[in-house]
Motif scaffolding. Structure first.
Motif, PDB file in Angstrom:
ATOM      1  N   ARG A   1      -7.929   4.702   1.747  1.00  0.00           N
ATOM      2  CA  ARG A   1      -7.809   3.248   1.800  1.00  0.00           C
ATOM      3  C   ARG A   1      -8.603   2.695   2.986  1.00  0.00           C
TER       4      ARG A   1
ATOM      5  N   GLY B   1      -7.225  -1.525  -3.938  1.00  0.00           N
ATOM      6  CA  GLY B   1      -7.144  -0.237  -4.618  1.00  0.00           C
ATOM      7  C   GLY B   1      -7.958  -0.167  -5.890  1.00  0.00           C
TER       8      GLY B   1
ATOM      9  N   HIS C   1       0.831  -1.203   0.000  1.00  0.00           N
ATOM     10  CA  HIS C   1       0.000   0.000   0.000  1.00  0.00           C
ATOM     11  C   HIS C   1       0.870   1.259   0.000  1.00  0.00           C
TER      12      HIS C   1
ATOM     13  N   SER D   1       2.243   2.005  -3.418  1.00  0.00           N
ATOM     14  CA  SER D   1       1.183   2.550  -4.274  1.00  0.00           C
ATOM     15  C   SER D   1       0.909   4.011  -3.949  1.00  0.00           C
TER      16      SER D   1
ATOM     17  N   SER E   1      -8.751  -0.064   5.019  1.00  0.00           N
ATOM     18  CA  SER E   1      -8.085  -1.281   5.476  1.00  0.00           C
ATOM     19  C   SER E   1      -8.403  -1.514   6.945  1.00  0.00           C
TER      20      SER E   1
ATOM     21  N   ASP F   1      -1.102   5.126   3.169  1.00  0.00           N
ATOM     22  CA  ASP F   1      -1.648   4.034   2.354  1.00  0.00           C
ATOM     23  C   ASP F   1      -2.763   4.496   1.423  1.00  0.00           C
TER      24      ASP F   1
ATOM     25  N   GLU G   1      -8.893  -2.854  -0.180  1.00  0.00           N
ATOM     26  CA  GLU G   1      -7.499  -3.256   0.055  1.00  0.00           C
ATOM     27  C   GLU G   1      -6.704  -3.337  -1.248  1.00  0.00           C
TER      28      GLU G   1
END
Length: 622
Positions: free
Chosen positions: A280, A204, A92, A95, A282, A169, A202
């Motif tokens: 994100r 993306g 993450h 990214s 998560s 993230d 998670e």
């Protein structure tokens, strides 16, 4: 879709259990009502374009697009992206950094501070990133200080004109910084910029739960962090405010925005109505469930409480009942200090019995205020003055009530035009039959109505089955005017815009409004519109002059089925001549700052589809 993004059936059950533990039975009841509301919307769509499927809508071309920076605009501002880092998921994290490096706007730097993670793999990756791109700045903290201290370390690396807050993230679309730079170019004095946002799973790849925000609303901002993501600030003002405060972790960005706002004022806050940030969702993130970080709610209330104290506002901050991650500001203004004039102007079709029930509900529950009331009875209506007077003869407050006959619409409007000379502190106008009224309702509304800059305040009205009907009015375009949240369950969150929070609108339903007498100085009894529309014209005048119309869900009144029926586009009540006059009246005030251009013209807070909304428009609505 909900099951898939929550990690399957068991993931969804875990999410429900966490929220239930944090919020109790109110959460479950609200979830059931919202599910029925969503199913109703999906059934109503039939085979047409979906106004609820955000994932499909993103690729449809209907999204509103802000103007982008181009080389022809000349050198733009340098934007420092500030990222605190602590033991992230490395995939993450890669990214997130890649989404910064992929920006089509070149004038940026990425300032990262590692909060003593103690992870050799992370340290090696950070060193690799810094060596590969000279726009990346890096520091390693020797001891863990949590997010506020770590963010301050990253801020010390920043040299840009503006700083953009970014989590380790999350993701930015490639055009995000270009849209921000263009907005700054159009308004060089802007101090805070924020955008709409959504969430990603998670992987993306799945986008969901968009928040299509209104333009800056200081009332709403006290209830929740409206700025949040994407948040951009002038760096000199962040320094002047003292950066992030240790001890406010979890809501450190809300606290920072409040302190910068105290320096710059709300006029220098700009909203870009486009999704420029992907949050994100998560495990452990508040993007997935607000109950994941309950300490953030406590920090948010502290931040708002201390902000109010610094501003000299006498009030206290409470969690919203059933939704503890939202705030409620309770102003300390005893209603006993106010003299109030009540004016009842119910529709002609209302009979004496319904008028009497409304008057009793309103007055019996008004509390200890020093009020006087008058009931305006139309000669052409179903009620009569003598009959009403007899009905109230035995009431303990009968000496404070008088019934007056009005000859028609113009006589009624002329009567309202005299309210500035009422000789009272507040005026309360009631224009629909009320079935029930909570005790002490006037104290809550009065405490808001006497706030500086407030022109009028209105409560939430619920129908027989608990759905919302009267409150704020939204104007999606020049041909539409709609009741906000109409037909939705109380506390609904359409596209994340919560009806559980106090907020501002350009106009309010006149079902029940409380205002200062001077508010009515702008009431024009000569307008060729009926009383309701003349009141809205008055409210638009006040909005244009910078005054505020507040709607609060913390006072809920009930109405019967007839008053609660769905009205849709209120402009359908006007003939073509009146429509033309109304368009001219509100043309300079559109777009409506309380309603996002990505949302439908029907005012239901669903997605706008098939209307060419994707055409670029001027950035930010202020």
């Amino acid at each position: 879709m909900r099951v898939a993004r929550s990690g399957g059936v068991f993931g969804l059950l875990r999410l429900v259990w966490r929220n239930f533990r944090a919020m109790g039975w109110d959460y479950l009841l609200g979830a059931v009502l919202r599910a029925f509301f969503q199913l109703r919307n999906q059934a109503a769509e039939g085979s047409g374009p979906s106004t609820t499927d955000y994932a499909a809508w993103r690729s449809s071309g209907d999204a509103w697009h802000a103007p982008r920076w181009s080389a022809a605009d000349g050198p733009g501002p340098k934007i420092s992206v500030v990222m605190p880092v602590y033991r992230p998921d490395l995939g993450h994290f890669r990214s997130a950094v890649a989404s910064i490096q992929a920006q089509d706007y070149p004038h940026w730097e990425l300032c990262m501070a590692d909060d003593a993670s103690g992870d050799p793999q992370l340290e090696a990756l950070l060193d690799e990133l810094a060596r590969s791109d000279d726009r990346i700045k890096l520091c390693f903290r020797q001891e863990n200080g949590h997010i506020s201290a770590c963010s301050n370390s990253a801020l010390e690396l920043a040299s840009g004109d503006y700083v953009l807050l970014f989590d380790q993230d999350d993701l930015l679309p490639a055009h995000a910084l270009g849209a921000v730079a263009k907005a700054i170019g159009s308004s060089p004095e802007v101090a805070i910029i924020y955008s709409d946002e959504d969430k990603v799973d998670e992987t993306g790849s799945l986008h969901f739960d968009p928040y299509f925000k209104p333009d800056f609303d200081q009332t709403l901002f006290l209830g929740q962090n409206l700025v949040s993501h994407l948040g951009v600030y002038r760096r000199d003002l962040v320094s002047a405010a003292g950066g992030f405060r240790v001890g406010l972790e979890g809501s450190q960005d809300h606290d920072l925005a409040l302190r910068v706002l105290e320096i710059c004022g709300p006029q220098r806050v700009m909203h870009i109505p486009e999704v420029l940030y992907h949050w994100r969702a998560s495990r452990g993130s508040t993007a997935l469930a607000n109950s994941e970080k309950s300490y953030a709610s406590v920090a948010s209330r502290r931040a708002v409480q201390e902000h109010l104290g610094r501003m000299g506002v006498s009030a206290h901050v409470e969690p919203v009942q059933g939704i503890p991650f939202f705030n409620r500001v309770v102003y300390d203004k005893p209603v006993q200090q106010c003299r109030v004039r009540m004016v009842f102007l119910l529709p002609d079709a209302t009979d004496s019995g319904a008028i009497a029930r409304t008057v009793r509900q309103v007055l019996d529950n008004a509390g200890d205020a020093d009020w006087q009331a008058e009931i305006l009875v139309s000669r052409s209506g179903r009620a009569d003055v003598r009959g009403l007077t007899r009905r109230f003869a035995s009431a303990p407050w009968s000496a404070r009530v008088r019934c007056l006959e009005v000859q028609g619409e113009q006589d009624l409007k002329d009567h309202l035009a005299k309210l500035p000379k009422a000789g009272t502190d507040l005026v309360c106008v009631v224009s629909v039959p009320v079935a029930s009224c909570p005790s002490g309702w006037l104290s809550e509304l009065a405490s808001v109505a006497v706030r500086p800059g407030v022109s009028s305040v209105a409560p939430r009205f619920l129908g027989p089955i608990g759905t919302q009907c009267h409150g704020g009015i939204v104007f999606p375009d020049a041909d539409h005017a709609c009741h906000a949240f109409e037909g939705m369950p109380a506390g609904a969150n359409p596209m994340s815009r919560s009806s559980a929070l106090s907020q501002r609108f350009m106009a309010l339903s006149p079902a029940l409004i409380v205002s200062r007498p001077r508010t009515w100085e702008r009431f024009d009894s000569s307008l060729p519109l009926d009383t309701k529309w003349s009141i809205w014209a008055m409210m638009l005048e006040h909005h244009s002059a910078g005054s505020t119309h507040c709607w609060t869900p913390f006072v809920s009144l009930r109405v019967g089925r007839k008053a609660a029926r769905r009205t849709g586009n209120l402009m359908d009540e006007l003939d073509e001549v009146q429509r033309s006059q109304w368009r001219a009246l509100c043309a300079s005030l559109l777009p409506d700052p309380a309603y996002n251009p990505n949302l439908s013209v029907t005012g239901d807070f669903l997605l706008r589809v098939g209307a060419g909304a994707g055409a670029a428009q001027s950035a930010g609505q202020g």
